[in-house]
Design an enzyme around this catalytic site. Structure first.
Site, mmCIF file in Angstrom:
data_model
loop_
_atom_site.group_PDB
_atom_site.id
_atom_site.type_symbol
_atom_site.label_atom_id
_atom_site.label_comp_id
_atom_site.label_asym_id
_atom_site.label_seq_id
_atom_site.Cartn_x
_atom_site.Cartn_y
_atom_site.Cartn_z
ATOM 1 N NE ARG A 20 -10.823 12.241 -1.611
ATOM 2 C CZ ARG A 20 -9.633 12.918 -2.182
ATOM 3 N NH1 ARG A 20 -9.315 13.264 -3.359
ATOM 4 N NH2 ARG A 20 -8.777 13.171 -1.263
ATOM 5 N N GLY A 85 -7.337 16.187 12.562
ATOM 6 C CA GLY A 85 -5.925 16.334 11.689
ATOM 7 C C GLY A 85 -4.632 15.525 12.228
ATOM 8 C CD GLU A 159 -1.530 20.484 4.173
ATOM 9 O OE1 GLU A 159 -1.998 19.811 3.441
ATOM 10 O OE2 GLU A 159 -0.429 20.173 4.555
ATOM 11 C CG ASN A 174 4.588 17.313 3.330
ATOM 12 O OD1 ASN A 174 5.566 16.466 3.329
ATOM 13 N ND2 ASN A 174 3.763 17.712 4.180
ATOM 14 C CE LYS A 357 -13.025 -30.823 3.439
ATOM 15 N NZ LYS A 357 -13.466 -31.695 4.579
ATOM 16 C CE1 TYR A 372 -14.534 -32.719 -2.505
ATOM 17 C CE2 TYR A 372 -15.568 -34.908 -1.520
ATOM 18 C CZ TYR A 372 -15.151 -33.379 -1.449
ATOM 19 O OH TYR A 372 -14.977 -33.106 -0.156
ATOM 20 C CG ASN A 383 -4.772 -45.030 -11.935
ATOM 21 O OD1 ASN A 383 -4.180 -44.304 -12.399
ATOM 22 N ND2 ASN A 383 -6.068 -45.450 -12.410
ATOM 23 C CG ASN A 392 -16.417 -35.820 2.282
ATOM 24 O OD1 ASN A 392 -17.025 -35.836 1.664
ATOM 25 N ND2 ASN A 392 -15.441 -34.960 2.662
#
Length: 465
Positions: A20, A85, A159, A174, A357, A372, A383, A392
């Site tokens: 399901r 089962g 059941e 149960n 990164k 970046y 700064n 890179n």
């Protein structure tokens, strides 16, 4: 000399397909708060003090086994190649659970049971010396659940598909969570038959068989039905996530003093650690092994995964951190992204529309906006001007940029890595830096400006002819 048995083993049944769910993913690997469903019963048992566990796998067993080997390497893996089962699953694990005095059997698709419930469950079973105990609870709509039948002859479970109309009216159901005396279970496990509507071997059938042999069975009713919510479809998965979210956020607010003005919009995973006096604004997500230390502020629309926010840091909103660290009193955002072990040191700042990164930004340094920074190391009190990019990648490999302390990087500077910039260096705005810059120097790398007098006026005149 006969080896003494250990007291408790925990067997988790996780072989079901989960039809399901309408998914190719094994049901127990669907996630609740970014962790697989199966994580929760195993972690609850572990937190309750049960160190010995085994998991029965079946559908998608290779993927489930791989996850278990990574996350719960001490759990034994037992295969159920054909899903016949719950009793069949227990039978396949008999060699394992025979080494314990008692075996606790949990459902792998029930993520909400708490360590406290499992501890009390085991204590009561042991105290009352039952052959079998199981957890039950009341439901207003018990459709689909096995009904608990109490009578003079003892306690049994029928059941839903095999129940009569009278039995289906019973509200007590149960939970699918049991503790068996191992010898009692071993004496009846081979007597369970598949004579039922599903043609399966039902573990609840062991209850009446144990009673027939003179064993005592008890249904221990819980007053917390949410703990036994099973996940069988996507709606139930969402419900389980909502319940777990509320539980985690409530605990952090009451026990850690977390300030959260809209708890229902905040999502926090089970592994996340939050310190004291943390403020979290609406629509925040914290996942994985994230740590938020004392006094930190997390602004709205921030998403953190496997990241650390140090004490008194400030994430101003719409910040994304993946496997990264924001240092003590440092700040980030709004609209900042840090990934792949990026790190801001003490009192550093990353501002609007900045991506960091695999880089380290030094103490008191700033990358205020539109930049970046990748595969770089920036020293203290530097700064970085708007529009700065560390170039890179050369088409084959990633290269490193090193920028020293007390530097002033002009706006729109491009560093073509590999390149090293010394301490107390400035770069002229618009420069493309391809060579190292020594300490104390100014780096200028741009074409000289030329002004052509009257050019614009002549062009306009020509266009108007």
């Amino acid at each position: 000399m006969k080896q003494q048995k250990k007291s408790f083993g925990v067997l988790v049944l996780a072989a079901g397909k989960g039809t399901r769910m309408r998914s190719k993913t094994p049901k127990v690997l669907h996630t609740v708060l970014e962790e697989p469903i199966l994580y929760y019963p195993l972690k609850a048992a572990q937190s309750a003090g049960f160190s010995e566990s085994a998991v029965v796998v079946g559908f998608g067993g290779e993927a489930v086994s791989s996850w278990l080997e990574s996350e719960f390497p001490k759990s034994e893996i037992i295969w159920q190649r054909e899903q016949k089962g719950t009793a069949h699953a227990a039978k396949l694990a008999q060699r394992w659970w025979s080494s314990f005095d008692n075996v606790m059997i949990l459902a792998g698709d029930a993520p909400l049971v708490t360590p406290e419930t499992l501890s009390l469950f085991a204590a009561r079973h042991k105290e009352e010396k039952k052959a079998c105990s199981f957890l039950s609870f009341d439901l207003d709509d018990p459709t689909g659940y096995g009904r608990v039948i109490r009578g003079r002859g003892g306690v049994s479970v029928v059941e839903h598909k095999d129940a009569t109309e009278e039995q289906r009216a019973i509200k007590e159901v149960n939970s699918g969570m049991y503790i068996f005396d191992s010898e009692a279970l071993a004496s009846v496990i081979d007597k369970i038959s598949p004579r039922n509507a599903q043609g399966e071997y039902y573990l609840p059938d062991a209850l009446s068989l144990i009673e027939e042999e003179g064993g005592s069975v008890d249904a221990i009713k819980s007053d917390a039905p949410d703990e036994f919510l099973g996940v069988n479809d996507q709606l139930q998965l969402a419900k389980a996530a909502s319940v777990m979210r509320d539980r985690i956020v409530k605990s952090l607010m009451l026990n850690n003093g977390m300030h959260c003005m809209d708890p229902r919009s905040v999502w926090i995973g089970p592994k996340v650690k939050v310190g004291r006096d943390v403020t979290i604004h609406p629509s925040v997500q914290l996942w994985g092994d994230t740590v938020v230390e004392d006094g930190a502020f997390i602004g709205s629309f921030t998403v953190l995964k496997n990241s650390t926010v140090r004490a008194n840091a400030n994430l101003k909103g719409s910040v994304r951190l993946n496997d990264s660290t924001v240092g003590e009193r440092a700040s980030a955002g709004p609209f900042a992204f840090m990934r792949e072990h990026a790190e801001l040191l003490v009192n550093a700042h990353v501002g609007r529309f900045v991506e960091i990164k695999k880089s380290k930004v030094g103490k008191d340094s700033k990358v205020p906006h539109l930049s970046y920074i990748g595969d770089a190391e920036i020293g203290e009190n530097t700064n970085i001007g708007a529009g700065t990019i560390t170039c890179n990648y050369d088409g084959e490999k990633k290269n490193t940029t090193k920028i020293g302390r007390d530097c002033f990087v002009g706006s729109d500077t491009m560093f073509v890595a590999p390149v090293t910039v010394g301490d107390d260096v400035s770069t002229a705005a618009g420069s493309v830096i391809t060579q190292d810059i020594p300490d104390g120097a100014l780096g200028v790398a741009r074409a000289r400006q030329t002004n052509i007098e009257g050019w614009s006026r002549r062009r306009r005149h020509k266009m108007n002819k």
